[in-house]
Scaffold this active site. Sequence first.
Site, mmCIF file in Angstrom:
data_model
loop_
_atom_site.group_PDB
_atom_site.id
_atom_site.type_symbol
_atom_site.label_atom_id
_atom_site.label_comp_id
_atom_site.label_asym_id
_atom_site.label_seq_id
_atom_site.Cartn_x
_atom_site.Cartn_y
_atom_site.Cartn_z
ATOM 1 N N ASP A 25 16.263 -7.364 -3.805
ATOM 2 C CA ASP A 25 16.411 -6.306 -4.801
ATOM 3 C C ASP A 25 17.124 -5.105 -4.182
ATOM 4 O O ASP A 25 16.575 -4.444 -3.293
ATOM 5 C CB ASP A 25 15.020 -5.900 -5.296
ATOM 6 C CG ASP A 25 15.037 -5.167 -6.614
ATOM 7 O OD1 ASP A 25 16.112 -4.704 -7.022
ATOM 8 O OD2 ASP A 25 13.971 -5.049 -7.236
ATOM 9 N N CYS A 64 19.752 -4.534 -12.165
ATOM 10 C CA CYS A 64 18.702 -5.545 -12.038
ATOM 11 C C CYS A 64 18.496 -6.408 -13.284
ATOM 12 O O CYS A 64 18.655 -7.618 -13.239
ATOM 13 C CB CYS A 64 17.400 -4.821 -11.673
ATOM 14 S SG CYS A 64 15.938 -5.836 -11.825
ATOM 15 N N LYS A 118 9.265 -10.355 -8.987
ATOM 16 C CA LYS A 118 9.640 -9.399 -10.032
ATOM 17 C C LYS A 118 10.311 -10.097 -11.211
ATOM 18 O O LYS A 118 11.215 -10.893 -11.030
ATOM 19 C CB LYS A 118 10.580 -8.359 -9.408
ATOM 20 C CG LYS A 118 11.203 -7.366 -10.356
ATOM 21 C CD LYS A 118 12.042 -6.373 -9.565
ATOM 22 C CE LYS A 118 12.878 -5.488 -10.458
ATOM 23 N NZ LYS A 118 13.654 -4.494 -9.680
ATOM 24 N N HIS A 120 11.071 -8.310 -14.841
ATOM 25 C CA HIS A 120 11.927 -7.243 -15.391
ATOM 26 C C HIS A 120 12.829 -7.707 -16.528
ATOM 27 O O HIS A 120 13.949 -7.217 -16.702
ATOM 28 C CB HIS A 120 12.754 -6.586 -14.299
ATOM 29 C CG HIS A 120 13.007 -5.133 -14.569
ATOM 30 N ND1 HIS A 120 13.804 -4.337 -13.761
ATOM 31 C CD2 HIS A 120 12.580 -4.321 -15.576
ATOM 32 C CE1 HIS A 120 13.847 -3.116 -14.239
ATOM 33 N NE2 HIS A 120 13.108 -3.079 -15.348
ATOM 34 N N LYS A 293 25.279 -0.050 -6.490
ATOM 35 C CA LYS A 293 24.485 -0.360 -7.673
ATOM 36 C C LYS A 293 24.843 0.546 -8.846
ATOM 37 O O LYS A 293 25.032 1.747 -8.690
ATOM 38 C CB LYS A 293 22.998 -0.184 -7.339
ATOM 39 C CG LYS A 293 22.041 -0.386 -8.507
ATOM 40 C CD LYS A 293 20.614 -0.130 -8.074
ATOM 41 C CE LYS A 293 19.638 -0.287 -9.244
ATOM 42 N NZ LYS A 293 18.240 -0.054 -8.816
#
Length: 465
Positions: A25, A64, A118, A120, A293
């Site tokens: 991540d 993400c 995770k 999400h 990002k």
Amino acid sequence: MAMLAAPSTKAADQRPPHILHIVADDLGWKDTGFNGCTDIKTPNLDSLAATGAKLTNFYVQPMCTPTRAALMTGRYPFRYGLQTAVIPSVSSYGLDTSERLLPECLKDVGYKTAIIGKWHLGHADKKFWPRQRGFDFQYGAMIGELDYFTHEEHGVTDWYRNNDVVKEEGYTTQLFGREAVKLIQQHNPTQPLYLYLAFNAPHTPYQAPKEYIDRYPNIADPTRRTYAAMVSCLDDEIGNVVRALEERGMRGNTFIVFHSDNGGTRNAMFAGVMADMSKIKIPCDNGQYRDGKGTLYEGGTRVCALANWPGHIQPGTRDGFIHAVDLFATFASLAHAPTDKCKPLDGQNVWTTLASGAASPRSEVVHNVEPFRGAVRQGDWKLVWRTLLPSSVELFNLAEDPSEKNNLATVQPEKVSQLQKRLEELAKESAKPLFLADQFKVVMKNMNGEPVLPTDEEFSSIEAP
């Protein structure tokens, strides 16, 4: 020394492999040894890269939720409204339940499916949760950011096992690794396993056990030191999982893929909500690639990645294009899992590229399509187009300029026109971003107490977050 068997290039020639799909991540492109990092030690990842395929043109979405949606659907997230930002913890939307997900396809052909880590992709309604979307087993967090030791975001526990909240002590990275080891130890090796091991490290907040921080006394910057500790812990747990496969007799038939969900964070705006990041030096390193990002530049979308399967993947570097959406089609092919019940896939089967370095079937990468921006790469050419006023157009030749320093838009107008036309075509196929609609609704409710969804005209004027 034993000879490495020639890599098989036909999925039909292989019995269905176990699949270990590991996602980091917000990991910086250059924050692993196999991509040239010198101050952070990642021996387990380096070993997998050295004995497998190092992927130099592996692309994901810039954030993400969109990447994770692409992995699970094999389709670009602009097709179902998850192309913009992440799902906030206060929001109620999730990945469209009409999308057929990868674990559902794999279950149909006998796989045991598990997610550790995770998710999400929707948390406010159980219909969006992993157990309701094809996973036999679930352990970890539903939202995007949490304290590594308390497993909370703003005082609310986000830690689940098979839909039930659990209270546990421990550092999340180590808990995920231990749970994966336990799952493998208890698994029947004759049944194919799909394990989606989605670590939340090294996402903010930057936290690590003291014994890991103490490994890096020579890193002067305290945030980089903690970040290095987080990456080392991640690497250790990956090593533990691989050893568990070996001890269980499963390693020889396990296809491992590792990559980050997006590039490392370079802008505090994209660094999370649990701490003020504006006053620290953000520690991620994307090497030569521009920005990070949240952006459409290479630093946001080209990530460190590898693939490894003893006897099936020839060691070496793979320069062909691969996008996150391609993993669905590739996994399904190796598993002999039909995809006819899925909506049309954007992903392509890239197995021969991974196995032997054959030319990739992919010549185009769609970085994203949003109302306010878009980017597409075809061959060496990449267009980044911001449509909000003042608009801007950037054209790069990545073969000559991988750092995206030289904007060639004014000297290559025909190429600009060609790629803009392609983005316009894709935009006509796009769903409205659920994030923007959700935020518009919040604003309208705050103004007059009534949630109001925007009209098409109003929606087109919403600015990017």
